[in-house]
Design an enzyme around this catalytic site. Structure first.
Site, PDB file in Angstrom:
ATOM      1  N   ASP A   1       1.141  -1.314  -0.146  1.00 31.04           N
ATOM      2  CA  ASP A   1      -0.273   0.291  -0.191  1.00 31.04           C
ATOM      3  C   ASP A   1       0.950   1.389   0.315  1.00 31.04           C
ATOM      4  O   ASP A   1       1.722   1.339   0.336  1.00 31.04           O
ATOM      5  CB  ASP A   1      -0.894  -0.380   1.333  1.00 31.04           C
ATOM      6  CG  ASP A   1      -2.017   1.068   1.343  1.00 31.04           C
ATOM      7  OD1 ASP A   1      -2.383   1.257  -0.490  1.00 31.04           O
ATOM      8  OD2 ASP A   1      -2.474   1.568   2.028  1.00 31.04           O
TER       9      ASP A   1
ATOM     10  N   HIS B   1      -6.998  10.052   5.731  1.00 29.91           N
ATOM     11  CA  HIS B   1      -7.131   9.151   5.870  1.00 29.91           C
ATOM     12  C   HIS B   1      -7.289   9.046   7.594  1.00 29.91           C
ATOM     13  O   HIS B   1      -6.781  10.069   7.684  1.00 29.91           O
ATOM     14  CB  HIS B   1      -4.968   8.642   5.730  1.00 29.91           C
ATOM     15  CG  HIS B   1      -4.773   8.216   4.139  1.00 29.91           C
ATOM     16  ND1 HIS B   1      -4.081   8.952   3.852  1.00 29.91           N
ATOM     17  CD2 HIS B   1      -5.869   7.261   3.748  1.00 29.91           C
ATOM     18  CE1 HIS B   1      -3.865   7.963   2.595  1.00 29.91           C
ATOM     19  NE2 HIS B   1      -4.360   7.581   2.307  1.00 29.91           N
ATOM     20  N   GLY B   2      -7.389   8.382   8.169  1.00 30.72           N
ATOM     21  CA  GLY B   2      -7.296   7.777   9.559  1.00 30.72           C
ATOM     22  C   GLY B   2      -8.993   8.678  10.067  1.00 30.72           C
ATOM     23  O   GLY B   2      -9.725   8.730   9.228  1.00 30.72           O
TER      24      GLY B   2
ATOM     25  N   HIS C   1      -9.073   5.347  -0.805  1.00 25.02           N
ATOM     26  CA  HIS C   1      -8.999   5.299   0.341  1.00 25.02           C
ATOM     27  C   HIS C   1      -9.454   5.873   1.203  1.00 25.02           C
ATOM     28  O   HIS C   1     -10.554   6.197   0.877  1.00 25.02           O
ATOM     29  CB  HIS C   1      -8.318   5.608  -0.032  1.00 25.02           C
ATOM     30  CG  HIS C   1      -6.743   4.722  -0.961  1.00 25.02           C
ATOM     31  ND1 HIS C   1      -5.361   4.376  -0.223  1.00 25.02           N
ATOM     32  CD2 HIS C   1      -6.803   4.625  -2.045  1.00 25.02           C
ATOM     33  CE1 HIS C   1      -4.686   3.882  -1.011  1.00 25.02           C
ATOM     34  NE2 HIS C   1      -5.819   4.170  -1.919  1.00 25.02           N
TER      35      HIS C   1
ATOM     36  N   ASN D   1      -9.549   0.933   0.800  1.00 23.87           N
ATOM     37  CA  ASN D   1      -8.897   0.674   1.674  1.00 23.87           C
ATOM     38  C   ASN D   1      -9.602   1.024   3.572  1.00 23.87           C
ATOM     39  O   ASN D   1     -10.362   1.949   3.929  1.00 23.87           O
ATOM     40  CB  ASN D   1      -7.485   1.076   1.171  1.00 23.87           C
ATOM     41  CG  ASN D   1      -6.685   0.756   0.640  1.00 23.87           C
ATOM     42  OD1 ASN D   1      -7.166   0.136  -0.542  1.00 23.87           O
ATOM     43  ND2 ASN D   1      -5.386   1.214   0.140  1.00 23.87           N
TER      44      ASN D   1
END
Length: 289
Positions: free
Chosen positions: A88, A184-185, A212, A234
Site C-alpha cells: 500500500d 486517511h484516519g 482510500h 482501503n
C-alpha cells in the site's frame, strides 16, 4: 456468491474487473504482523468472502516483504477463499519491485505527489515490471486528505477527470485510486465524497477504481461509491487503533506478568469484530450477480 466468483475469475485482475461489472468490492485491510493478519483471515472466513491484506511501507520495510509474503502464504492454508497481499502507498519504485519479487499479488505506486508526467512515467515502469510476473498494479491520482496533506481548494485535491484518463491510457494500471474527498484516519468531520466527480471519472475509464480512507466513511456512502465503480476499499486506521487500544489495556492490567500470547488471545476477537463489521458493509453493497 464468492464460490461463483472464485470459479469464474482465475486471478486478481480478472476478479476486480468482474467486481466492477457486477457492482462488488474487495475490502482491503492494513495489517502489521501475524496477529492482526490472523484476525483478518478469521473475519473473512466468518463472512465467507475473499480478503485483501495490505502492508504500509513502514511495515513492509520493518518486517520485510519476503517475511510478510511467507506469513500470508501460511494463513492461506486456513482461508476459505482467496487472501491477496498488497503493498500500500509505496512512493518507491524499488520497494514495489521488491514486493513483486517476494510474491505480492499487487502493489501500489503512489505518484499522486508528483507532476502528472512523472506520475505516469513512474507508474508505467512499475506496471511493466509487475505485469511480467502477473502482479496487479494500483496507481493514484488526486490527494487523499489527512496525514498532513494540505489543500487549498477542491481543484487542489480532487482527481482531474482528464488526468485520470491520461494516467489510465498511458500507464495502463489495473486499479486507480482517485482523490474524491476521503481522508486517511479518523477525522474531525465526516468525509464528504464528491460523487459527481466519481461519476465523471467512472464514465471515462472502465478500470476498477479504489477508495482510500475507509475508516471514517459512512456505510451508506461506501455502498453508494461501490455502485458507482469503486471495486476496492482501503481500511486501516480502525484496525490498528483497535489493536493498540486493547493491547495497551491488556499490558496495563497484566503488569509485570504480561505475556504476548495471553494478551493477544483477548485482543484478536476485538480486531476480528471490527474487520467483520467492515466486511459486512462492503459485501452488502452487491447490486447484481
Amino acid at each position: 456468491m464468492e464460490n461463483q466468483f472464485s470459479k469464474k475469475y482465475t486471478n486478481l485482475s480478472a476478479l476486480l474487473k468482474g467486481y466492477r461489472k457486477h457492482g462488488k468490492c474487495l475490502a482491503a485491510f492494513n495489517v502489521n504482523d501475524n496477529y492482526d493478519l490472523k484476525a483478518a483471515v478469521d473475519a473473512a472466513n466468518q463472512q465467507d468472502t475473499h480478503l485483501m491484506v495490505m502492508t504500509y511501507p513502514p511495515v513492509a520495510e520493518l518486517v520485510g516483504v519476503e517475511v510478510f509474503a511467507a506469513m500470508v502464504e501460511g494463513v492461506r492454508k486456513k482461508a476459505k477463499h482467496n487472501v491477496y497481499l498488497h503493498l500500500d502507498h509505496s512512493t518507491s519504485i524499488e520497494l514495489c519491485k521488491a514486493a513483486v519479487d517476494a510474491g505480492y499479488d499487487s502493489v501500489m505506486f503512489d505518484g499522486s505527489h508528483l507532476p502528472l508526467e512523472q506520475n505516469i512515467a513512474s507508474t508505467k515502469e512499475v506496471v511493466a515490471y509487475a505485469h511480467k510476473k502477473g502482479v496487479v498494479v494500483e496507481a493514484e491520482i488526486g490527494k487523499i486528505l489527512g496525514r498532513e496533506v494540505v489543500v487549498k481548494s477542491d481543484d487542489d485535491f480532487l482527481a482531474s477527470v482528464e488526468q485520470v484518463a491520461r494516467l489510465n491510457e498511458e500507464a495502463k494500471p489495473d486499479l486507480i485510486a482517485v482523490g474524491i474527498g476521503t481522508a486517511h484516519g479518523f477525522t474531525p468531520e465526516v468525509p464528504k465524497i464528491n460523487f459527481k466527480r466519481l461519476s465523471e471519472i467512472a464514465a471515462v475509464v472502465e478500470t476498477p477504481l479504489v477508495l482510500h480512507g475507509g475508516t471514517g466513511i459512512p456505510d451508506e456512502d461506501i455502498q453508494k461509491a461501490i455502485s458507482m465503480g469503486i471495486c476496492k476499499i482501503n481500511i486501516g486506521t480502525v484496525v490498528h487503533t483497535t489493536y493498540m487500544k486493547y493491547m495497551g489495556e491488556g499490558i496495563q492490567a497484566a503488569g509485570k506478568s504480561a505475556y504476548p500470547p495471553f494478551i493477544m488471545k483477548e485482543v484478536l476477537p476485538k480486531i476480528q469484530a471490527v474487520i467483520e463489521d467492515r466486511l459486512r458493509v462492503v459485501n452488502s453493497a452487491e447490486i447484481s450477480g
